[in-house]
Design an enzyme around this catalytic site. Structure first.
Site, PDB file in Angstrom:
ATOM      1  N   ASN A   1      -9.485   0.935   8.099  1.00 21.96           N
ATOM      2  CA  ASN A   1     -10.828   0.858   8.679  1.00 21.96           C
ATOM      3  C   ASN A   1     -10.838   0.644  10.186  1.00 21.96           C
ATOM      4  OD1 ASN A   1     -11.564   1.158   6.049  1.00 21.96           O
ATOM      5  ND2 ASN A   1     -12.538  -0.833   5.841  1.00 21.96           N
TER       6      ASN A   1
ATOM      7  N   TYR B   1      -4.647  -1.208   9.685  1.00 23.87           N
ATOM      8  CA  TYR B   1      -5.368  -0.998   8.433  1.00 23.87           C
ATOM      9  C   TYR B   1      -6.363   0.136   8.627  1.00 23.87           C
ATOM     10  CZ  TYR B   1      -3.028  -4.953   6.363  1.00 23.87           C
ATOM     11  OH  TYR B   1      -2.059  -5.788   5.885  1.00 23.87           O
TER      12      TYR B   1
ATOM     13  N   HIS C   1      -4.614   6.268  -0.544  1.00 22.84           N
ATOM     14  CA  HIS C   1      -5.138   6.118   0.813  1.00 22.84           C
ATOM     15  C   HIS C   1      -4.045   6.300   1.869  1.00 22.84           C
ATOM     16  CE1 HIS C   1      -9.063   5.519   2.325  1.00 22.84           C
ATOM     17  NE2 HIS C   1      -9.061   4.229   2.528  1.00 22.84           N
TER      18      HIS C   1
ATOM     19  N   ASN D   1     -13.875   5.740   5.992  1.00 29.91           N
ATOM     20  CA  ASN D   1     -13.946   4.656   6.979  1.00 29.91           C
ATOM     21  C   ASN D   1     -12.920   4.784   8.107  1.00 29.91           C
ATOM     22  OD1 ASN D   1     -16.142   3.417   5.780  1.00 29.91           O
ATOM     23  ND2 ASN D   1     -14.869   2.169   4.439  1.00 29.91           N
TER      24      ASN D   1
ATOM     25  N   TYR E   1       0.800  -1.221   0.000  1.00 29.70           N
ATOM     26  CA  TYR E   1       0.000   0.000   0.000  1.00 29.70           C
ATOM     27  C   TYR E   1       0.834   1.273   0.000  1.00 29.70           C
ATOM     28  CZ  TYR E   1      -3.712  -3.259   1.078  1.00 29.70           C
ATOM     29  OH  TYR E   1      -4.600  -4.314   1.033  1.00 29.70           O
TER      30      TYR E   1
END
Length: 185
Positions: A66, A64, A19, A112, A14
């Site tokens: 969320n 992560y 994000h 989120n 990632y």
């Protein structure tokens, strides 16, 4: 004391995705302040230092996106930090690439990671610095967009935006939220 958390997802998969702009901004702030983010605590990579006359804990939750609130809550409980002394840096699709918005409080706005923080802190009364990543193309899935990488041109803009976000955090801590909003919005 302030907890300054950048949102993102862990692992190399990632790295440099849209994000993970929050991670990039916290990295820029860590560089500016000479703080190493190698300590593993509160389910995050973190580092402590000073910003002006204030103690700060820089945080990159490894839960992560969320579940970001779990990590931030753990650190806030440990240091007994009120939500008003939490600053969160994160990506925002409603802002053009590289644009910065500073806010004193607010809703999750469909993000989120922010929903998780609001849920775990039990409050919307924390400061935030949003970094624009641009809106997704109409035919593209939102998850695919935010987990995608920037174009070469946008990557250069985001690199500068991360530094600007770090400057915005500095202004929040040293001059107050109103002065920061006036200077960066």
């Amino acid at each position: 004391m302030y907890i300054i958390a950048g949102l993102g997802n862990p692992t190399k998969d990632y790295e440099k995705t849209r994000h993970n702009v929050g991670f990039m901004a916290v990295d820029a702030l860590a560089d500016k302040l000479g703080i190493s983010l190698t300590e593993r605590k509160y389910r995050a990579f973190c580092g402590r230092g000073m910003l002006g006359t204030e103690k700060v804990l820089l945080l990159k939750p490894q839960t992560y996106m969320n579940n970001s609130g779990e990590s931030i809550r753990e650190a806030a409980d440990f240091f007994k930090v009120d939500p008003a002394h939490v600053i969160v840096l994160y990506d925002d699709i409603s802002l053009d690439v590289g644009k910065i918005r500073v806010r004193a409080k607010g809703s999750a706005g469909g993000h989120n990671g922010m929903k998780s923080i609001i849920q775990h802190l039990g409050s919307q009364e924390f400061k935030r610095v949003r970094v624009g990543i641009g809106d997704k193309p109409p035919q593209m899935d939102l998850a695919d967009y935010v987990l995608g990488r920037f174009s070469k041109a946008d990557a250069a803009v985001i690199e500068e935006a991360a530094k600007t976000a770090a400057d915005a955090v500095t202004a929040i801590v040293t001059k107050g939220i109103d002065a920061a909003m006036n200077a960066f919005n």
